[in-house]
Design a protein around this motif. Structure first.
Motif, PDB file in Angstrom:
ATOM      1  N   GLY A 115       0.787  -1.226   0.000  1.00 22.89           N
ATOM      2  CA  GLY A 115       0.000   0.000   0.000  1.00 22.89           C
ATOM      3  C   GLY A 115       0.818   1.274   0.000  1.00 22.89           C
ATOM      4  O   GLY A 115       0.285   2.362   0.259  1.00 22.89           O
ATOM      5  N   MET A 116       2.116   1.158  -0.310  1.00 21.57           N
ATOM      6  CA  MET A 116       2.971   2.355  -0.346  1.00 21.57           C
ATOM      7  C   MET A 116       2.709   3.148  -1.617  1.00 21.57           C
ATOM      8  O   MET A 116       2.523   2.579  -2.692  1.00 21.57           O
ATOM      9  CB  MET A 116       4.445   1.933  -0.285  1.00 21.57           C
ATOM     10  CG  MET A 116       4.823   1.215   0.995  1.00 21.57           C
ATOM     11  SD  MET A 116       6.541   0.601   0.971  1.00 21.57           S
ATOM     12  CE  MET A 116       7.464   2.151   0.862  1.00 21.57           C
ATOM     13  N   LYS A 117       2.694   4.466  -1.497  1.00 25.71           N
ATOM     14  CA  LYS A 117       2.482   5.325  -2.653  1.00 25.71           C
ATOM     15  C   LYS A 117       3.693   5.249  -3.578  1.00 25.71           C
ATOM     16  O   LYS A 117       4.844   5.201  -3.111  1.00 25.71           O
ATOM     17  CB  LYS A 117       2.259   6.768  -2.214  1.00 25.71           C
ATOM     18  CG  LYS A 117       0.943   6.994  -1.473  1.00 25.71           C
ATOM     19  CD  LYS A 117       0.777   8.470  -1.140  1.00 25.71           C
ATOM     20  CE  LYS A 117      -0.559   8.714  -0.432  1.00 25.71           C
ATOM     21  NZ  LYS A 117      -0.760  10.147  -0.093  1.00 25.71           N
ATOM     22  N   PRO A 118       3.452   5.259  -4.874  1.00 19.39           N
ATOM     23  CA  PRO A 118       4.581   5.238  -5.815  1.00 19.39           C
ATOM     24  C   PRO A 118       5.472   6.465  -5.617  1.00 19.39           C
ATOM     25  O   PRO A 118       4.975   7.564  -5.348  1.00 19.39           O
ATOM     26  CB  PRO A 118       3.903   5.273  -7.189  1.00 19.39           C
ATOM     27  CG  PRO A 118       2.509   4.799  -6.945  1.00 19.39           C
ATOM     28  CD  PRO A 118       2.149   5.264  -5.566  1.00 19.39           C
ATOM     29  N   ARG A 119       6.760   6.268  -5.721  1.00 20.30           N
ATOM     30  CA  ARG A 119       7.708   7.386  -5.633  1.00 20.30           C
ATOM     31  C   ARG A 119       8.760   7.204  -6.720  1.00 20.30           C
ATOM     32  O   ARG A 119       8.948   6.113  -7.261  1.00 20.30           O
ATOM     33  CB  ARG A 119       8.368   7.426  -4.261  1.00 20.30           C
ATOM     34  CG  ARG A 119       9.232   6.214  -3.935  1.00 20.30           C
ATOM     35  CD  ARG A 119      10.126   6.481  -2.733  1.00 20.30           C
ATOM     36  NE  ARG A 119      10.906   5.310  -2.343  1.00 20.30           N
ATOM     37  CZ  ARG A 119      12.021   4.917  -2.960  1.00 20.30           C
ATOM     38  NH1 ARG A 119      12.474   5.577  -4.031  1.00 20.30           N
ATOM     39  NH2 ARG A 119      12.666   3.846  -2.535  1.00 20.30           N
ATOM     40  N   PRO A 120       9.467   8.271  -7.038  1.00 25.91           N
ATOM     41  CA  PRO A 120      10.521   8.137  -8.044  1.00 25.91           C
ATOM     42  C   PRO A 120      11.602   7.157  -7.596  1.00 25.91           C
ATOM     43  O   PRO A 120      11.898   7.061  -6.402  1.00 25.91           O
ATOM     44  CB  PRO A 120      11.095   9.557  -8.153  1.00 25.91           C
ATOM     45  CG  PRO A 120      10.021  10.449  -7.630  1.00 25.91           C
ATOM     46  CD  PRO A 120       9.313   9.665  -6.581  1.00 25.91           C
ATOM     47  N   VAL A 121      12.150   6.426  -8.536  1.00 21.97           N
ATOM     48  CA  VAL A 121      13.287   5.564  -8.237  1.00 21.97           C
ATOM     49  C   VAL A 121      14.500   6.453  -7.978  1.00 21.97           C
ATOM     50  O   VAL A 121      14.731   7.421  -8.695  1.00 21.97           O
ATOM     51  CB  VAL A 121      13.578   4.620  -9.420  1.00 21.97           C
ATOM     52  CG1 VAL A 121      14.893   3.874  -9.208  1.00 21.97           C
ATOM     53  CG2 VAL A 121      12.433   3.639  -9.621  1.00 21.97           C
ATOM     54  N   ARG A 122      15.252   6.121  -6.945  1.00 21.08           N
ATOM     55  CA  ARG A 122      16.448   6.895  -6.615  1.00 21.08           C
ATOM     56  C   ARG A 122      17.675   6.116  -7.068  1.00 21.08           C
ATOM     57  O   ARG A 122      17.876   4.970  -6.666  1.00 21.08           O
ATOM     58  CB  ARG A 122      16.503   7.180  -5.115  1.00 21.08           C
ATOM     59  CG  ARG A 122      15.333   8.022  -4.632  1.00 21.08           C
ATOM     60  CD  ARG A 122      15.437   8.320  -3.155  1.00 21.08           C
ATOM     61  NE  ARG A 122      14.248   9.068  -2.727  1.00 21.08           N
ATOM     62  CZ  ARG A 122      13.483   8.721  -1.697  1.00 21.08           C
ATOM     63  NH1 ARG A 122      13.772   7.632  -0.995  1.00 21.08           N
ATOM     64  NH2 ARG A 122      12.443   9.456  -1.357  1.00 21.08           N
ATOM     65  N   ALA A 123      18.459   6.765  -7.899  1.00 21.39           N
ATOM     66  CA  ALA A 123      19.630   6.098  -8.478  1.00 21.39           C
ATOM     67  C   ALA A 123      20.887   6.900  -8.198  1.00 21.39           C
ATOM     68  O   ALA A 123      20.874   8.133  -8.242  1.00 21.39           O
ATOM     69  CB  ALA A 123      19.449   5.924  -9.981  1.00 21.39           C
ATOM     70  N   MET A 124      21.966   6.193  -7.909  1.00 16.67           N
ATOM     71  CA  MET A 124      23.273   6.833  -7.755  1.00 16.67           C
ATOM     72  C   MET A 124      24.065   6.642  -9.039  1.00 16.67           C
ATOM     73  O   MET A 124      24.174   5.525  -9.556  1.00 16.67           O
ATOM     74  CB  MET A 124      24.038   6.216  -6.586  1.00 16.67           C
ATOM     75  CG  MET A 124      25.452   6.768  -6.426  1.00 16.67           C
ATOM     76  SD  MET A 124      26.382   5.910  -5.110  1.00 16.67           S
ATOM     77  CE  MET A 124      25.533   6.511  -3.658  1.00 16.67           C
ATOM     78  N   CYS A 125      24.589   7.725  -9.578  1.00 23.39           N
ATOM     79  CA  CYS A 125      25.418   7.665 -10.789  1.00 23.39           C
ATOM     80  C   CYS A 125      26.881   7.675 -10.375  1.00 23.39           C
ATOM     81  O   CYS A 125      27.314   8.562  -9.637  1.00 23.39           O
ATOM     82  CB  CYS A 125      25.132   8.848 -11.695  1.00 23.39           C
ATOM     83  SG  CYS A 125      23.462   8.883 -12.326  1.00 23.39           S
ATOM     84  N   ILE A 126      27.623   6.696 -10.856  1.00 24.30           N
ATOM     85  CA  ILE A 126      29.013   6.579 -10.439  1.00 24.30           C
ATOM     86  C   ILE A 126      29.873   6.143 -11.609  1.00 24.30           C
ATOM     87  O   ILE A 126      29.418   5.412 -12.496  1.00 24.30           O
ATOM     88  CB  ILE A 126      29.135   5.590  -9.260  1.00 24.30           C
ATOM     89  CG1 ILE A 126      30.485   5.721  -8.565  1.00 24.30           C
ATOM     90  CG2 ILE A 126      28.877   4.160  -9.703  1.00 24.30           C
ATOM     91  CD1 ILE A 126      30.532   5.043  -7.217  1.00 24.30           C
ATOM     92  N   GLY A 127      31.107   6.602 -11.616  1.00 27.05           N
ATOM     93  CA  GLY A 127      32.025   6.230 -12.690  1.00 27.05           C
ATOM     94  C   GLY A 127      33.351   6.931 -12.510  1.00 27.05           C
ATOM     95  O   GLY A 127      33.434   7.934 -11.791  1.00 27.05           O
ATOM     96  N   ILE A 128      34.388   6.423 -13.141  1.00 27.72           N
ATOM     97  CA  ILE A 128      35.692   7.063 -13.056  1.00 27.72           C
ATOM     98  C   ILE A 128      35.659   8.351 -13.893  1.00 27.72           C
ATOM     99  O   ILE A 128      34.732   8.562 -14.680  1.00 27.72           O
ATOM    100  CB  ILE A 128      36.820   6.128 -13.526  1.00 27.72           C
ATOM    101  CG1 ILE A 128      36.759   5.922 -15.050  1.00 27.72           C
ATOM    102  CG2 ILE A 128      36.765   4.797 -12.806  1.00 27.72           C
ATOM    103  CD1 ILE A 128      38.001   5.254 -15.608  1.00 27.72           C
ATOM    104  N   PRO A 129      36.643   9.244 -13.733  1.00 26.21           N
ATOM    105  CA  PRO A 129      36.645  10.499 -14.484  1.00 26.21           C
ATOM    106  C   PRO A 129      36.606  10.300 -15.999  1.00 26.21           C
ATOM    107  O   PRO A 129      37.169   9.345 -16.533  1.00 26.21           O
ATOM    108  CB  PRO A 129      37.968  11.160 -14.058  1.00 26.21           C
ATOM    109  CG  PRO A 129      38.236  10.596 -12.705  1.00 26.21           C
ATOM    110  CD  PRO A 129      37.752   9.168 -12.776  1.00 26.21           C
ATOM    111  N   ASN A 130      35.921  11.213 -16.646  1.00 24.66           N
ATOM    112  CA  ASN A 130      35.946  11.330 -18.105  1.00 24.66           C
ATOM    113  C   ASN A 130      35.229  10.206 -18.852  1.00 24.66           C
ATOM    114  O   ASN A 130      35.507   9.964 -20.018  1.00 24.66           O
ATOM    115  CB  ASN A 130      37.394  11.430 -18.616  1.00 24.66           C
ATOM    116  CG  ASN A 130      37.496  12.292 -19.870  1.00 24.66           C
ATOM    117  OD1 ASN A 130      36.829  13.310 -19.989  1.00 24.66           O
ATOM    118  ND2 ASN A 130      38.322  11.887 -20.801  1.00 24.66           N
TER     119      ASN A 130
END
Length: 283
Positions: A115-130
């Protein structure tokens, strides 16, 4: 060529990533499609542990199309979700959110059942430089909120970006590991611009690039620099000098080296992939 480069902000970023993982549902790991293994951070697996992950093979416009497909199949066979994208031109970006929802379908269904209300998916963006992380974030957010640049290490802090009602992104600085024990990985990263040029000898890098293209993409090398079949039999040092002279730089091989490296990075010699799937299969 043993490269050591671990600025203080990267050590701090590693700690922050570990702390903020609990805030996100999934990790978007951005790698360079030309070197899908070498541009991965070896610390990442231990950092994110069992957190769901989507690998994004960015800069796919610069990579060998056949090799990109081979890497896609390789990762899929190891249970790793991935997409080939080109953040610079926006290609493949519209597939990211649907893929994220597909990966998290079970979790989303469980939340709905409770019964939880829909919420945006939370994502972490990660990567080495460039690897093009900031460019990707700007595409997803449809605004220039993340700083971009063509030099490694532009992003220094963390910020949340909204991409509509379905996805929220946590940006993180590019994290590079403290030391490249594998010199081959260091050369590959350097050739694609993931390491600051001030740390390198450009002639060594140019020779490495010439050797690689001579082995895997000889036709592209020959066509770009108008080399004869006899020229192609020269060792890489003599080839570097010949190309330098052909470009009108006389004996200035350092200038010729910088030119060759830059043209490889810009895709002037054609599409190429430095990491080869067969190397992984033989390990």
């Amino acid at each position: 060529m043993t490269i050591q480069w671990f600025p203080g902000h990267m050590a701090k970023a590693r700690r922050e990533v570990a702390e903020k993982l609990k805030l996100v549902d999934i990790v978007l790991e951005i790698v360079d499609a030309r070197l899908p293994i070498s541009s991965r951070n070896p610390m990442l697996d231990s950092l994110i542990q069992q957190k769901p992950r989507l690998m994004l093979l960015n800069k796919s416009d610069l990579a060998d199309v056949k090799e990109t497909q081979r890497w896609h199949d390789y990762f899929a066979s190891h249970g790793i979700h991935c997409l080939a994208i080109n953040a610079n031109q926006g290609k493949g970006i519209n597939k990211i959110t649907p893929k994220v929802k597909e990966i998290l379908a079970e979790k989303i269904a469980k939340q709905a059942a409770r019964g939880m209300k829909p919420r945006p998916v939370r994502a972490m963006c990660i990567g080495i430089p460039n690897v093009g992380k900031s460019t990707l974030l700007n595409r997803l957010a449809n605004k220039n909120m993340a700083k971009t640049g063509n030099m490694p290490g532009v992003t220094k802090g963390q910020q949340w970006l909204k991409t509509g009602k379905d996805l929220e992104l946590l940006d993180t600085p590019g994290i590079l590991w403290p030391k490249f024990e594998d010199k081959e990985i260091g050369k590959k990263l350097a050739l694609t611009g993931a390491i600051k040029d001030a740390l390198l000898h450009m002639d060594d890098l140019a020779l490495y690039g010439l050797e690689f293209f001579n082995e895997f993409y000889p036709e592209q090398l020959q066509e770009r620099y108008k080399l004869t079949d006899e020229d192609m039999t020269l060792n890489q040092v003599d080839k570097l000098m010949l190309i330098t002279k052909k470009r009108g730089f006389q004996e200035d091989y350092e200038r010729g080296s910088v030119m060759i490296v830059q043209e490889i990075r810009d895709g002037r010699l054609g599409k190429y992939t430095l990491d080869r799937v067969e190397d992984m299969l033989h390990e």
